[in-house]
Structure formats: structure tokens, C-alpha cells
Design an enzyme around this catalytic site. Sequence first.
Site, PDB file in Angstrom:
ATOM      1  N   ASP A  67       0.821  -1.201   0.000  1.00 15.04           N
ATOM      2  CA  ASP A  67       0.000   0.000   0.000  1.00 15.04           C
ATOM      3  C   ASP A  67       0.859   1.257   0.000  1.00 15.04           C
ATOM      4  O   ASP A  67       2.094   1.186   0.174  1.00 15.04           O
ATOM      5  CB  ASP A  67      -0.967  -0.003   1.196  1.00 15.04           C
ATOM      6  CG  ASP A  67      -0.333  -0.546   2.477  1.00 15.04           C
ATOM      7  OD1 ASP A  67       0.902  -0.543   2.581  1.00 15.04           O
ATOM      8  OD2 ASP A  67      -1.081  -0.976   3.354  1.00 15.04           O
ATOM      9  N   ASP A 136      -7.977  -2.344  13.995  1.00 14.29           N
ATOM     10  CA  ASP A 136      -9.368  -2.499  13.535  1.00 14.29           C
ATOM     11  C   ASP A 136      -9.526  -3.699  12.596  1.00 14.29           C
ATOM     12  O   ASP A 136     -10.559  -3.865  11.967  1.00 14.29           O
ATOM     13  CB  ASP A 136      -9.839  -1.214  12.836  1.00 14.29           C
ATOM     14  CG  ASP A 136      -9.040  -0.876  11.581  1.00 14.29           C
ATOM     15  OD1 ASP A 136      -8.121  -1.649  11.204  1.00 14.29           O
ATOM     16  OD2 ASP A 136      -9.344   0.158  10.949  1.00 14.29           O
ATOM     17  N   HIS A 138      -7.715  -4.360   9.871  1.00 17.72           N
ATOM     18  CA  HIS A 138      -7.359  -4.196   8.458  1.00 17.72           C
ATOM     19  C   HIS A 138      -6.101  -4.980   8.114  1.00 17.72           C
ATOM     20  O   HIS A 138      -5.240  -5.219   8.971  1.00 17.72           O
ATOM     21  CB  HIS A 138      -7.218  -2.717   8.065  1.00 17.72           C
ATOM     22  CG  HIS A 138      -6.025  -1.998   8.613  1.00 17.72           C
ATOM     23  ND1 HIS A 138      -6.089  -0.712   9.114  1.00 17.72           N
ATOM     24  CD2 HIS A 138      -4.714  -2.354   8.733  1.00 17.72           C
ATOM     25  CE1 HIS A 138      -4.885  -0.332   9.498  1.00 17.72           C
ATOM     26  NE2 HIS A 138      -4.032  -1.308   9.281  1.00 17.72           N
ATOM     27  N   GLU A 143      -9.842  -1.330   5.121  1.00 17.74           N
ATOM     28  CA  GLU A 143     -10.480  -0.989   6.381  1.00 17.74           C
ATOM     29  C   GLU A 143     -11.808  -1.751   6.523  1.00 17.74           C
ATOM     30  O   GLU A 143     -12.317  -2.304   5.545  1.00 17.74           O
ATOM     31  CB  GLU A 143     -10.737   0.529   6.417  1.00 17.74           C
ATOM     32  CG  GLU A 143      -9.464   1.382   6.329  1.00 17.74           C
ATOM     33  CD  GLU A 143      -8.650   1.406   7.622  1.00 17.74           C
ATOM     34  OE1 GLU A 143      -8.675   0.416   8.379  1.00 17.74           O
ATOM     35  OE2 GLU A 143      -7.966   2.419   7.865  1.00 17.74           O
TER      36      GLU A 143
HETATM   37  C1  F6R Z   1       1.333  -1.570   6.144  1.00 21.60           C
HETATM   38  C2  F6R Z   1      -0.015  -2.112   6.195  1.00 21.60           C
HETATM   39  C3  F6R Z   1      -0.827  -2.124   7.441  1.00 21.60           C
HETATM   40  C4  F6R Z   1      -0.022  -2.465   8.684  1.00 21.60           C
HETATM   41  C5  F6R Z   1      -0.913  -2.388   9.918  1.00 21.60           C
HETATM   42  C6  F6R Z   1      -0.145  -2.682  11.188  1.00 21.60           C
HETATM   43  O1  F6R Z   1       1.865  -1.700   4.849  1.00 21.60           O
HETATM   44  O2  F6R Z   1      -0.488  -2.546   5.193  1.00 21.60           O
HETATM   45  O3  F6R Z   1      -1.867  -3.060   7.298  1.00 21.60           O
HETATM   46  O4  F6R Z   1       0.520  -3.746   8.554  1.00 21.60           O
HETATM   47  O5  F6R Z   1      -1.488  -1.124  10.008  1.00 21.60           O
HETATM   48  O6  F6R Z   1       0.798  -1.679  11.362  1.00 21.60           O
HETATM   49  P1  F6R Z   1       1.952  -1.846  12.447  1.00 21.60           P
HETATM   50  O7  F6R Z   1       2.744  -3.029  12.019  1.00 21.60           O
HETATM   51  O8  F6R Z   1       2.739  -0.573  12.340  1.00 21.60           O
HETATM   52  O9  F6R Z   1       1.274  -2.032  13.747  1.00 21.60           O
END
Ligand code: F6R
Length: 261
Positions: A67, A136, A138, A143
Amino acid sequence: MEVVILPDARSIGSLAADAIGALLQRNPDAVLGLATGSSPLAIYDELAARCAAGTMSFARARGFTLDEYVGLPADHPERYRTVIDTVFVNRVDFAPGAVQGPDGLAADIPAACAAYEAAIAAAGGVDLQILGIGTDGHIGFNEPGSSLASRTRIKTLTRQTRIDNARFFGDDLDAVPTHCLTQGLGTIMSARHIVLVAAGRGKAEAVHHMAEGAVTAMWPASILQHHPHVTVLLDGAAASRLQLIDYYREAYESKPPWQGI
Ligand code: F6R
């Protein structure tokens, strides 16, 4: 879905690196799916260490990031392209241009998303996808409410995700972009092996819904229950809400040592 509970981030990084090493041995041209954020950092550290030691090479491998924020200038340090280069790509021996990401600065966003899907398909699809999970539920930036069949597209970030990520933007919520481009849940599900990593109590509820809840767009990661090869690597805190925690431990401890994840 295999759930493995490990003592710390270092052990998580090491086990994931073993799986990536085995994949690269079988297929040096493998395609990796790369997540940003805090969760995979221990994996990237371990891969960089093995590459420096000469026990692993990415020279023929390719990568696709999950992403990207929309609208962050090319020189912004929190642009995911910059982040993945810093934490991983520039520390190993990928060939120039071997790692691609969605273009968050594209003038024609639908065309950029379609081109990204086409590039992944042209590479033969992702062999091993590294994922984190949001509080959440995702994965990527799919989301709650995301189509379970979605492909790469623009999404609006939830307020919760923007609050979670404000730590990367000097705790300034207004500095966190409101939109992103993300591989869809359908895109992620097309990867042949998915390795999801999570640490800390803040992830425990999302991890429980992902592994043990109903499959629902309200907890997007729950779609992974439909994937034939998912490995979930957790520390004890992230595993703390799992109802079947004892079973997961037993199953992993009784696995034949030759069988990887
Ligand atoms: C990042 C991504 C997100 C993260 C998620 C957890 O490329 O796609 O889904 O993996 O927000 O983030 P962290 O690892 O920072 O807790």
C-alpha cells in the site's frame, strides 16, 4: 490457518526469515509481498543480517509493496516507498527496479491501480506475502467494510488507523494522509503463502476476530480463514485473546522438525 506463538519479535523475525530463505532456495526468482509498519521490522532486520552474512540473496527475487499513502510528496520520509527502501530494500541485494509499489502520486489513480494489478499478475503473482494487522482488523489498508473480493484501489483511512499511525507523523493527526492506495483483499488472497505477524496487546482483539471470529467485512483480516496457506506469527500479548491458544501451542510443538511454516 496455522497460529504460532513465539517469545519475542526476534523469534518471529527468525522463523519468517527461515520460510523466506526456504522459498528462495526452491525458487530464487520468487515474488515477495512486502508490508510496511512496525510489525515486519524484525523480519527485515533478520533478512538483512542473513544477506550480509552471505546466506541469503534477493538478486533474482522481486517484490511488491502492499500500500501507499495518497499525496505524500516523493521526498516525504513516511512515504511507504521510502520506508520500505530504508528498512529493507536498500539493505539487501535486490536488482534495481525489482521492488514496486502503488503510485500514490498518480494523476490517474484508477489507471495506476489497474497497472499495479497487471504488474503483479505479469510477475506470476506473489509467492509469499508478509502482512501486519491493524487494531481495527485491516490488512493492507483494507479498512472495515472493504469488499472481501476487492483489488488494488483507493481507500479512505479510518480515524482509528490515522490515530494509530500518527506516531510516524510526530503525533500530529492532521499530518496523517486521509487516503491510500492498497492491494485489495482479493489481491492479497491471491498470494500463495501469507505470513501475518502481530505483537502487543493492542492487536489481540483483531487477531482473535481474524482467526476465530466469523468471516466478515467488519474484520477484514477474517477473510484469511478462506486461504489455504496462512501462517500467523504472534507474541504472547497478541495471542492473549485467542480461545484455542493451548491447541495452537500443542499443534506447533508437536510438528515434525523438518516441516517449516
Ligand atoms: C502496512 C499495512 C498495514 C499495517 C498495519 C499494522 O503496509 O499494510 O496493514 O501492517 O497497520 O501496522 P503496524 O505493524 O505498524 O502495527
